[in-house]
Motif scaffolding. Structure first.
Motif, PDB file in Angstrom:
ATOM      1  N   ILE A  40       5.119  17.743  81.639  1.00 56.52           N
ATOM      2  CA  ILE A  40       4.679  18.114  80.298  1.00 56.52           C
ATOM      3  C   ILE A  40       5.293  19.450  79.882  1.00 56.52           C
ATOM      4  O   ILE A  40       5.742  19.608  78.749  1.00 56.52           O
ATOM      5  CB  ILE A  40       3.140  18.183  80.229  1.00 56.52           C
ATOM      6  CG1 ILE A  40       2.541  16.804  80.482  1.00 56.52           C
ATOM      7  CG2 ILE A  40       2.675  18.732  78.886  1.00 56.52           C
ATOM      8  CD1 ILE A  40       1.041  16.815  80.683  1.00 56.52           C
ATOM      9  N   TYR A  41       5.352  20.413  80.801  1.00 51.70           N
ATOM     10  CA  TYR A  41       5.846  21.745  80.460  1.00 51.70           C
ATOM     11  C   TYR A  41       7.276  21.708  79.944  1.00 51.70           C
ATOM     12  O   TYR A  41       7.636  22.446  79.033  1.00 51.70           O
ATOM     13  CB  TYR A  41       5.738  22.689  81.662  1.00 51.70           C
ATOM     14  CG  TYR A  41       6.142  24.102  81.329  1.00 51.70           C
ATOM     15  CD1 TYR A  41       5.366  24.867  80.464  1.00 51.70           C
ATOM     16  CD2 TYR A  41       7.295  24.660  81.855  1.00 51.70           C
ATOM     17  CE1 TYR A  41       5.726  26.157  80.132  1.00 51.70           C
ATOM     18  CE2 TYR A  41       7.656  25.958  81.527  1.00 51.70           C
ATOM     19  CZ  TYR A  41       6.869  26.698  80.668  1.00 51.70           C
ATOM     20  OH  TYR A  41       7.240  27.968  80.339  1.00 51.70           O
ATOM     21  N   LYS A  42       8.088  20.829  80.489  1.00 56.71           N
ATOM     22  CA  LYS A  42       9.470  20.708  80.021  1.00 56.71           C
ATOM     23  C   LYS A  42       9.515  20.405  78.528  1.00 56.71           C
ATOM     24  O   LYS A  42      10.452  20.778  77.845  1.00 56.71           O
ATOM     25  CB  LYS A  42      10.211  19.605  80.785  1.00 56.71           C
ATOM     26  CG  LYS A  42      10.466  19.943  82.221  1.00 56.71           C
ATOM     27  CD  LYS A  42      11.387  18.966  82.925  1.00 56.71           C
ATOM     28  CE  LYS A  42      11.189  17.543  82.566  1.00 56.71           C
ATOM     29  NZ  LYS A  42      11.936  16.581  83.365  1.00 56.71           N
ATOM     30  N   GLN A  43       8.483  19.736  78.013  1.00 54.39           N
ATOM     31  CA  GLN A  43       8.459  19.325  76.612  1.00 54.39           C
ATOM     32  C   GLN A  43       7.645  20.257  75.717  1.00 54.39           C
ATOM     33  O   GLN A  43       7.667  20.109  74.504  1.00 54.39           O
ATOM     34  CB  GLN A  43       7.882  17.905  76.499  1.00 54.39           C
ATOM     35  CG  GLN A  43       8.509  16.891  77.414  1.00 54.39           C
ATOM     36  CD  GLN A  43       9.995  16.709  77.173  1.00 54.39           C
ATOM     37  OE1 GLN A  43      10.452  16.843  76.046  1.00 54.39           O
ATOM     38  NE2 GLN A  43      10.743  16.434  78.218  1.00 54.39           N
ATOM     39  N   THR A  44       6.902  21.194  76.313  1.00 60.27           N
ATOM     40  CA  THR A  44       5.939  21.966  75.517  1.00 60.27           C
ATOM     41  C   THR A  44       6.093  23.472  75.649  1.00 60.27           C
ATOM     42  O   THR A  44       5.136  24.195  75.441  1.00 60.27           O
ATOM     43  CB  THR A  44       4.498  21.598  75.930  1.00 60.27           C
ATOM     44  OG1 THR A  44       4.337  21.896  77.315  1.00 60.27           O
ATOM     45  CG2 THR A  44       4.170  20.160  75.655  1.00 60.27           C
ATOM     46  N   LYS A  45       7.278  23.948  75.965  1.00 56.36           N
ATOM     47  CA  LYS A  45       7.450  25.381  76.220  1.00 56.36           C
ATOM     48  C   LYS A  45       6.966  26.262  75.079  1.00 56.36           C
ATOM     49  O   LYS A  45       6.467  27.353  75.303  1.00 56.36           O
ATOM     50  CB  LYS A  45       8.904  25.677  76.527  1.00 56.36           C
ATOM     51  CG  LYS A  45       9.336  25.149  77.873  1.00 56.36           C
ATOM     52  CD  LYS A  45      10.786  25.430  78.135  1.00 56.36           C
ATOM     53  CE  LYS A  45      11.191  24.799  79.446  1.00 56.36           C
ATOM     54  NZ  LYS A  45      12.618  24.742  79.601  1.00 56.36           N
ATOM     55  N   ALA A  46       7.105  25.811  73.849  1.00 54.97           N
ATOM     56  CA  ALA A  46       6.708  26.645  72.708  1.00 54.97           C
ATOM     57  C   ALA A  46       5.379  26.201  72.103  1.00 54.97           C
ATOM     58  O   ALA A  46       5.005  26.661  71.040  1.00 54.97           O
ATOM     59  CB  ALA A  46       7.799  26.601  71.644  1.00 54.97           C
ATOM     60  N   LEU A  61       2.089  12.527  75.206  1.00 51.68           N
ATOM     61  CA  LEU A  61       3.127  12.756  76.203  1.00 51.68           C
ATOM     62  C   LEU A  61       4.391  11.966  75.873  1.00 51.68           C
ATOM     63  O   LEU A  61       5.503  12.502  75.945  1.00 51.68           O
ATOM     64  CB  LEU A  61       2.631  12.424  77.609  1.00 51.68           C
ATOM     65  CG  LEU A  61       3.635  12.679  78.728  1.00 51.68           C
ATOM     66  CD1 LEU A  61       4.110  14.127  78.731  1.00 51.68           C
ATOM     67  CD2 LEU A  61       3.028  12.301  80.071  1.00 51.68           C
ATOM     68  N   ALA A  62       4.245  10.708  75.494  1.00 49.71           N
ATOM     69  CA  ALA A  62       5.416   9.896  75.127  1.00 49.71           C
ATOM     70  C   ALA A  62       6.135  10.506  73.922  1.00 49.71           C
ATOM     71  O   ALA A  62       7.369  10.506  73.849  1.00 49.71           O
ATOM     72  CB  ALA A  62       4.986   8.460  74.832  1.00 49.71           C
ATOM     73  N   TRP A  63       5.373  11.035  72.979  1.00 48.10           N
ATOM     74  CA  TRP A  63       5.949  11.677  71.790  1.00 48.10           C
ATOM     75  C   TRP A  63       6.711  12.939  72.175  1.00 48.10           C
ATOM     76  O   TRP A  63       7.812  13.187  71.687  1.00 48.10           O
ATOM     77  CB  TRP A  63       4.807  11.975  70.820  1.00 48.10           C
ATOM     78  CG  TRP A  63       5.156  12.641  69.537  1.00 48.10           C
ATOM     79  CD1 TRP A  63       5.867  12.115  68.494  1.00 48.10           C
ATOM     80  CD2 TRP A  63       4.775  13.958  69.135  1.00 48.10           C
ATOM     81  NE1 TRP A  63       5.940  13.026  67.469  1.00 48.10           N
ATOM     82  CE2 TRP A  63       5.274  14.170  67.835  1.00 48.10           C
ATOM     83  CE3 TRP A  63       4.045  14.970  69.742  1.00 48.10           C
ATOM     84  CZ2 TRP A  63       5.077  15.343  67.141  1.00 48.10           C
ATOM     85  CZ3 TRP A  63       3.838  16.141  69.038  1.00 48.10           C
ATOM     86  CH2 TRP A  63       4.356  16.328  67.755  1.00 48.10           C
ATOM     87  N   LEU A  64       6.134  13.732  73.066  1.00 47.57           N
ATOM     88  CA  LEU A  64       6.819  14.938  73.528  1.00 47.57           C
ATOM     89  C   LEU A  64       8.094  14.587  74.278  1.00 47.57           C
ATOM     90  O   LEU A  64       9.139  15.208  74.083  1.00 47.57           O
ATOM     91  CB  LEU A  64       5.892  15.765  74.417  1.00 47.57           C
ATOM     92  CG  LEU A  64       4.719  16.439  73.712  1.00 47.57           C
ATOM     93  CD1 LEU A  64       3.735  16.988  74.725  1.00 47.57           C
ATOM     94  CD2 LEU A  64       5.209  17.531  72.773  1.00 47.57           C
ATOM     95  N   GLU A  65       8.016  13.578  75.144  1.00 49.12           N
ATOM     96  CA  GLU A  65       9.194  13.175  75.914  1.00 49.12           C
ATOM     97  C   GLU A  65      10.291  12.619  75.018  1.00 49.12           C
ATOM     98  O   GLU A  65      11.465  12.666  75.372  1.00 49.12           O
ATOM     99  CB  GLU A  65       8.800  12.156  76.988  1.00 49.12           C
ATOM    100  CG  GLU A  65       7.983  12.789  78.087  1.00 49.12           C
ATOM    101  CD  GLU A  65       7.518  11.808  79.136  1.00 49.12           C
ATOM    102  OE1 GLU A  65       7.280  12.263  80.268  1.00 49.12           O
ATOM    103  OE2 GLU A  65       7.378  10.597  78.841  1.00 49.12           O
ATOM    104  N   ARG A 112       9.969  12.860  68.259  1.00 45.30           N
ATOM    105  CA  ARG A 112      10.521  11.888  67.303  1.00 45.30           C
ATOM    106  C   ARG A 112       9.532  10.740  67.165  1.00 45.30           C
ATOM    107  O   ARG A 112       9.074  10.183  68.146  1.00 45.30           O
ATOM    108  CB  ARG A 112      11.866  11.361  67.809  1.00 45.30           C
ATOM    109  CG  ARG A 112      12.555  10.476  66.825  1.00 45.30           C
ATOM    110  CD  ARG A 112      13.953  10.081  67.308  1.00 45.30           C
ATOM    111  NE  ARG A 112      14.471   9.022  66.487  1.00 45.30           N
ATOM    112  CZ  ARG A 112      14.233   7.728  66.697  1.00 45.30           C
ATOM    113  NH1 ARG A 112      13.495   7.336  67.717  1.00 45.30           N
ATOM    114  NH2 ARG A 112      14.732   6.811  65.882  1.00 45.30           N
ATOM    115  N   GLY A 113       9.180  10.422  65.937  1.00 49.36           N
ATOM    116  CA  GLY A 113       8.225   9.356  65.682  1.00 49.36           C
ATOM    117  C   GLY A 113       6.836   9.916  65.436  1.00 49.36           C
ATOM    118  O   GLY A 113       6.683  11.089  65.090  1.00 49.36           O
TER     119      GLY A 113
END
Length: 192
Positions: free
Chosen positions: A34-40, A130-134, A138-139
């Motif tokens: 998750i962190y890879k996708q949510t740094k900010a 999570l799927a949206w962040l990954e 997009r979407g």
């Protein structure tokens, strides 16, 4: 509330640290993913209210605060004009989502009418945050199915993640038919 007030409430919270996310998720491997996708992405202390709604713990009433505050990731939700309309919260360990003001119907809702290059270009609907962040945000992730059904009626074609998700979306986005009466028959059968 004005868009600037909503954005200000969002920006009061600081971006996540990886150690925060381990606490939120409870599992180190999932936290790293998750962190890879949510740094900010900021996190905040919230209190869950009625289904689909939350309040910031600092602003919650004593009664609401008594239910216990939780940390959740926060997302600023914008409308098609780019104005802040709400803040969404996501608790990664439980998958629970809610909105602060009840105005947002989806994460990514500001993108539903972006120009698509081809007639068969689709609008992806993600099963969860999570799927949206990954997917690089997009979407969409639907937060309020009833309102999403109204907004997405002319935004298709939509893309589900798999057959099961397609079935879930068909069920969630199908609106009930209104009750239809015929002319003067409403009063038939009543005593004059």
């Amino acid at each position: 509330m004005t868009p600037s007030y909503i954005a200000g409430a969002f920006h009061r919270h600081t971006p996540l640290r990886s150690s925060d996310l381990v606490d939120l998720v409870g599992r180190e491997a999932s936290a790293f993913r998750i962190y890879k996708q949510t740094k900010a992405v900021p996190a905040g202390e919230i209190v869950w209210l009625t289904p689909g709604r939350f309040e910031f713990a600092a602003w919650a009433s004593d009664l609401d605060r008594g239910q216990g505050a939780e940390r959740a990731l926060l997302f600023l939700v914008r409308n098609e004009a780019g104005e802040a309309v709400d803040i969404a919260a996501w608790q990664p360990a439980t998958g629970r989502t809610a909105t602060w003001l009840g105005q947002a119907w989806a994460l990514g809702q500001d993108t539903i009418y972006l120009a698509r290059m081809h007639e068969d270009d689709v609008l992806p609907i993600r099963r969860d945050v999570l799927a949206w962040l990954e997917a690089g945000q997009r979407g969409l992730v639907l937060l309020d199915h009833r309102r999403a059904a109204l907004r997405l009626a002319d935004a298709g074609p939509l893309e589900a993640e798999d057959w099961q998700h397609r079935h879930e979306l068909l069920k969630a986005l199908t609106r009930p038919t209104p009750r239809i009466l015929i002319g003067n028959t409403r009063n038939e059968g009543r005593a004059a």
